[in-house]
Design a protein around this motif. Structure first.
Motif, mmCIF file in Angstrom:
data_model
loop_
_atom_site.group_PDB
_atom_site.id
_atom_site.type_symbol
_atom_site.label_atom_id
_atom_site.label_comp_id
_atom_site.label_asym_id
_atom_site.label_seq_id
_atom_site.Cartn_x
_atom_site.Cartn_y
_atom_site.Cartn_z
ATOM 1 N N THR A 1 -3.190 12.468 5.048
ATOM 2 C CA THR A 1 -2.789 11.102 4.679
ATOM 3 C C THR A 1 -3.995 10.308 4.197
ATOM 4 O OG1 THR A 1 -0.929 11.123 6.216
ATOM 5 C CG2 THR A 1 -1.743 8.959 5.536
ATOM 6 N N HIS B 1 -4.484 8.499 0.393
ATOM 7 C CA HIS B 1 -4.895 7.111 0.165
ATOM 8 C C HIS B 1 -6.161 7.041 -0.684
ATOM 9 C CE1 HIS B 1 -1.926 6.192 3.223
ATOM 10 N NE2 HIS B 1 -2.039 4.922 2.887
ATOM 11 N N ALA C 1 -5.884 -0.248 0.917
ATOM 12 C CA ALA C 1 -5.482 1.159 0.827
ATOM 13 C C ALA C 1 -6.569 2.066 1.396
ATOM 14 C CB ALA C 1 -5.173 1.529 -0.626
ATOM 15 N N VAL D 1 0.830 -1.204 0.000
ATOM 16 C CA VAL D 1 0.000 0.000 0.000
ATOM 17 C C VAL D 1 0.868 1.259 0.000
ATOM 18 C CG1 VAL D 1 -1.647 1.347 1.382
ATOM 19 C CG2 VAL D 1 -2.048 -1.085 0.961
ATOM 20 N N GLY E 1 -6.394 4.548 4.706
ATOM 21 C CA GLY E 1 -6.910 5.916 4.725
ATOM 22 C C GLY E 1 -7.879 6.132 5.871
ATOM 23 N N VAL F 1 0.328 4.020 -3.051
ATOM 24 C CA VAL F 1 -0.029 5.444 -2.976
ATOM 25 C C VAL F 1 1.034 6.331 -3.623
ATOM 26 C CG1 VAL F 1 -1.501 5.160 -0.949
ATOM 27 C CG2 VAL F 1 0.886 5.811 -0.639
#
Length: 194
Positions: free
Chosen positions: A151, A155, A136, A80, A140, A84
């Protein structure tokens, strides 16, 4: 494979995939079989080794094969992290993943055995793509729950861009349908940030 059977397979795959991304289905329990072949692999495919995102040259996109390799090895968080960092507008991002480099017209032009093999690869790959996107989105969600909105946004946007890349006419219909479900889920998460 005749058109009727193929449409049935697309509908059969598309409905649970879309439902799972719309929150209409129960979350899947990810089981990892002892012997798992490389997702979307063919005999002549070369896998790039999983590398941390920081080791990539600035401006150079991480290939999706790195994400798949990390995911398949069980390094989900690393997968992940790389996911990203991908530049989804790079046309070469899916190089090395044959099932993501066949258009619907290209699929139709294959002979019956090759179509069956490609469809099987797409089905296997779709499961991994869905799981990566979910992981992912969950990362998030965790960031958002801890108060880290930037952040979380990174994501959610990465998942949306991923879904958009999958909806390209350069992909087979089954992958395009999965991409639409992924885009919808990401947009729902993004709308919650406002």
């Amino acid at each position: 494979m005749n058109t009727g059977i193929r449409l049935f397979v697309v509908a059969l795959l598309g409905t649970p995939l879309t439902a799972s991304f719309c929150g209409c289905a129960k979350p899947e329990v990810e089981a990892r079989p002892q012997q798992q072949t490389s997702v979307g692999s063919t005999a002549n495919r070369q896998e790039a080794p999983a590398q941390p995102a920081e080791s990539q040259a600035p401006g150079k996109s991480i290939p999706f094969t790195n994400v798949l390799a990390a995911w398949e090895s069980g390094a989900k968080d690393d997968a992940v992290k790389q996911f990203v960092s991908i530049q989804w507008n790079d046309r070469a991002v899916f190089a090395g993943v044959p099932a993501l480099n066949v258009s619907e017209d290209g699929f139709k032009s294959l002979d019956a055995p090759a179509r069956t093999q490609m469809l099987n690869e797409c089905i296997k790959l779709a499961s991994a793509l869905r799981a990566i996107a979910r992981h992912a989105l969950a990362a998030g969600d965790q960031a958002l729950a801890s108060g880290d909105k930037p952040t979380a946004k990174i994501h959610y946007e990465a998942v949306r861009h991923f879904g958009e890349a999958l909806t390209s006419p350069e992909r087979v219909l089954v992958i395009q349908q999965l991409g639409k479900g992924i885009v919808g889920s990401a947009q729902e998460k993004e709308s919650g940030l406002k």
